[in-house]
Scaffold this active site. Structure first.
Site, mmCIF file in Angstrom:
data_model
loop_
_atom_site.group_PDB
_atom_site.id
_atom_site.type_symbol
_atom_site.label_atom_id
_atom_site.label_comp_id
_atom_site.label_asym_id
_atom_site.label_seq_id
_atom_site.Cartn_x
_atom_site.Cartn_y
_atom_site.Cartn_z
ATOM 1 N N ARG A 97 34.408 36.010 37.854
ATOM 2 C CA ARG A 97 34.213 37.460 37.926
ATOM 3 C C ARG A 97 33.985 37.814 39.386
ATOM 4 N NH1 ARG A 97 29.995 36.952 40.290
ATOM 5 N NH2 ARG A 97 29.767 39.202 40.237
ATOM 6 N N GLY A 98 33.837 39.138 39.627
ATOM 7 C CA GLY A 98 33.773 39.590 41.008
ATOM 8 C C GLY A 98 35.187 39.952 41.457
ATOM 9 N N ALA A 99 35.314 41.132 42.086
ATOM 10 C CA ALA A 99 36.652 41.671 42.352
ATOM 11 C C ALA A 99 37.556 40.732 43.165
ATOM 12 C CB ALA A 99 36.495 43.031 43.045
ATOM 13 N N ASN B 171 31.358 50.429 41.679
ATOM 14 C CA ASN B 171 30.713 49.107 41.666
ATOM 15 C C ASN B 171 29.897 48.983 40.382
ATOM 16 O OD1 ASN B 171 30.144 46.569 42.950
ATOM 17 N ND2 ASN B 171 28.079 47.299 43.337
ATOM 18 N N LYS B 172 29.277 47.856 40.224
ATOM 19 C CA LYS B 172 28.514 47.535 39.009
ATOM 20 C C LYS B 172 27.580 48.675 38.620
ATOM 21 C CE LYS B 172 28.947 44.717 36.991
ATOM 22 N NZ LYS B 172 29.814 44.741 35.772
ATOM 23 N N ARG C 145 40.854 42.723 32.947
ATOM 24 C CA ARG C 145 39.734 43.565 33.399
ATOM 25 C C ARG C 145 40.318 44.771 34.135
ATOM 26 N NH1 ARG C 145 34.428 41.138 35.620
ATOM 27 N NH2 ARG C 145 33.704 43.038 34.622
ATOM 28 N N ASP D 68 34.178 47.132 43.513
ATOM 29 C CA ASP D 68 35.373 46.721 42.765
ATOM 30 C C ASP D 68 36.586 47.587 43.064
ATOM 31 O OD1 ASP D 68 32.887 45.882 41.184
ATOM 32 O OD2 ASP D 68 34.504 44.607 40.453
ATOM 33 N N GLN E 175 23.842 39.619 36.491
ATOM 34 C CA GLN E 175 24.479 38.833 37.568
ATOM 35 C C GLN E 175 23.528 38.630 38.749
ATOM 36 O OE1 GLN E 175 25.918 41.404 35.957
ATOM 37 N NE2 GLN E 175 28.135 41.255 35.906
HETATM 38 O O1 MRU Z 1 31.483 42.652 36.311
HETATM 39 P P1 MRU Z 1 31.474 41.813 37.545
HETATM 40 O O2 MRU Z 1 30.399 40.793 37.571
HETATM 41 O O3 MRU Z 1 32.841 41.245 37.845
HETATM 42 O O4 MRU Z 1 31.148 42.872 38.693
HETATM 43 C C1 MRU Z 1 31.028 42.438 40.013
HETATM 44 C C2 MRU Z 1 30.612 43.501 40.932
HETATM 45 O O5 MRU Z 1 30.373 44.624 40.556
HETATM 46 C C3 MRU Z 1 30.571 43.157 42.375
HETATM 47 O O6 MRU Z 1 29.613 43.930 43.043
HETATM 48 C C4 MRU Z 1 31.944 43.475 42.981
HETATM 49 O O7 MRU Z 1 32.961 42.858 42.259
HETATM 50 C C5 MRU Z 1 32.020 43.102 44.383
HETATM 51 S S1 MRU Z 1 32.281 41.368 44.539
HETATM 52 C C6 MRU Z 1 32.305 40.869 46.125
#
Ligand code: MRU
Length: 368
Positions: free
Chosen positions: A53-55, A253-254, A90, A243, A202
């Site tokens: 996970r993570g963009a 973002n999250k 996603r 993201d 997370q």
């Molecule tokens: O749902 P996730 O865990 O994939 O979300 C991740 C985030 O929101 C991060 O802040 C974002 O992807 C930036 S990662 C460098």
């Protein structure tokens, strides 16, 4: 980054290719397990279930997924089908579509026999570029931290971060964490407030683990504590990842990021967003209206997992049985609440002009 002295990335080619290996992020922080993915379906599953996970990381993994698909069948129909499957895993982080587009554009003109190898080369390049980009973000963000440290010598610099924008969310370094790791490595006295980041936690599970392994001072806080900490002068700087950023500087973002930005504005705390350029969606101007917000399972809100005293990992239910729950996974912070965007090319205002100043070619759009 290093785990117990051994350098890791979050995704890498398996020694016995065709396969890629990942750190299974659904098992952290209590288990460190490496998974080998041998099919594009396995990569799609890993992204969907958030083993990765993570963009930026899902952008790189999507690219490897397409390479695996072309190894299975290099034809046009299989390419389009794998693209669609991976892209649907996603919806919010634009890096996934960006990575898939880059591989597809590179292999389309090629003969079938050449496609898989070319796709792997592109995926490797995406992964290597991500590491270099994040290191550059780290250097630009380090200047912000150094300036704060310089204003109050002898005092700890307190940074608040949300979710995990760490090396686990990228191929290496992280985005929001790159300046933090570099400041720590440079001997700056730095401490991080880690938002737990309900519902998937997370922050508690991944950011706390990462920072701890690297020896960075940190404290886990409940998601709602940030505003209170800011009111009491305990936060010098907010650093978060993203993201998707619109060409006008809106930041997706999250979930919960927006509330931190509001609290930061009310308390004059600088709120910076760290992003690699593949996270900018040049096609989109209005983040609230145009960015798809992933709706995830209500079970992530109603249930929580953790380790018991005897080491067992268990999941328990929080609310009364049958309580309805809703799980919007991301929110949008309007550009006006963002102090600045930290990119691989430097720091700019969260405005169309700011982004265009750093990325004039991309801002101008594809040639007509
Ligand atoms: O749902 P996730 O865990 O994939 O979300 C991740 C985030 O929101 C991060 O802040 C974002 O992807 C930036 S990662 C460098």
């Amino acid at each position: 980054m290093k785990i117990d002295g051994k350098a890791y990335r979050s995704v890498w080619r398996a020694p016995e290719s065709p396969a890629v290996q990942i750190v299974d992020q659904t098992r952290l922080p209590h288990r460190f397990e490496v998974l080998t993915l041998t099919t594009s379906a396995a990569v799609a599953h890993a992204i969907r279930t958030m083993q990765v996970r993570g963009a930026p990381l899902i952008g790189a993994c999507g690219a490897y997924g397409l390479a695996l698909a072309l190894g299975e069948d290099p034809g046009d129909a299989a390419l389009e089908s794998a693209y669609a499957t991976l892209n649907a895993t996603r919806p919010t982080a634009v890096n996934l579509r960006w990575g898939l587009d880059r591989v597809r554009a590179a292999v389309r003109p090629l003969a079938a026999a050449e496609r898989a190898a070319a796709a792997y080369r592109v995926a490797d390049t995406i992964a290597d570029e991500d590491v270099a980009i994040n290191a550059a973000i780290g250097r630009h963000g380090l200047a912000l931290i150094t300036a704060i440290a310089g204003r109050s010598p002898g005092r700890t610099v307190n940074v608040l971060t949300h979710c995990n924008a760490g090396w686990l969310a990228t191929v290496d370094w992280g985005t929001a964490t790159a300046p933090i790791y570099m400041a720590h490595d440079a001997g700056i006295d730095i401490h991080v407030w880690v938002d737990e980041t309900r519902p998937r936690n997370q922050g508690a599970a991944l950011t706390a683990w990462e920072l701890g392994r690297h020896g960075v001072k940190h404290t886990l806080v409940a998601d709602n504590a940030g505003g209170h900490l800011m009111q009491h002068g305990l936060v010098d700087l907010c650093l978060v990842g993203t993201d998707r950023v619109t060409r006008t500087g809106d930041v997706c973002n999250k979930i919960g990021t927006y509330l931190k930005a509001l609290a930061a504005r009310d308390n004059n705390v600088p709120f910076y967003v760290c992003l690699p350029s593949p996270t900018i969606d040049w096609r989109v101007a209005d983040g609230l209206a145009e960015i798809p917000i992933e709706q995830r399972s209500a079970r992530e809100v109603t249930h929580i997992s953790g380790r018991t005293a005897d080491g067992e990992i268990v999941e328990v239910e929080l609310p009364p049985v049958g309580t309805p729950a809703r799980n919007d996974a991301f929110d949008v912070t309007p550009a006006r609440l963002v102090t600045g965007l930290v990119t691989e090319r430097g720091v700019c205002p969260a405005t169309a002009a700011g982004l265009a100043g750093l990325f004039p070619g991309e801002a101008a759009g594809p040639p007509a």
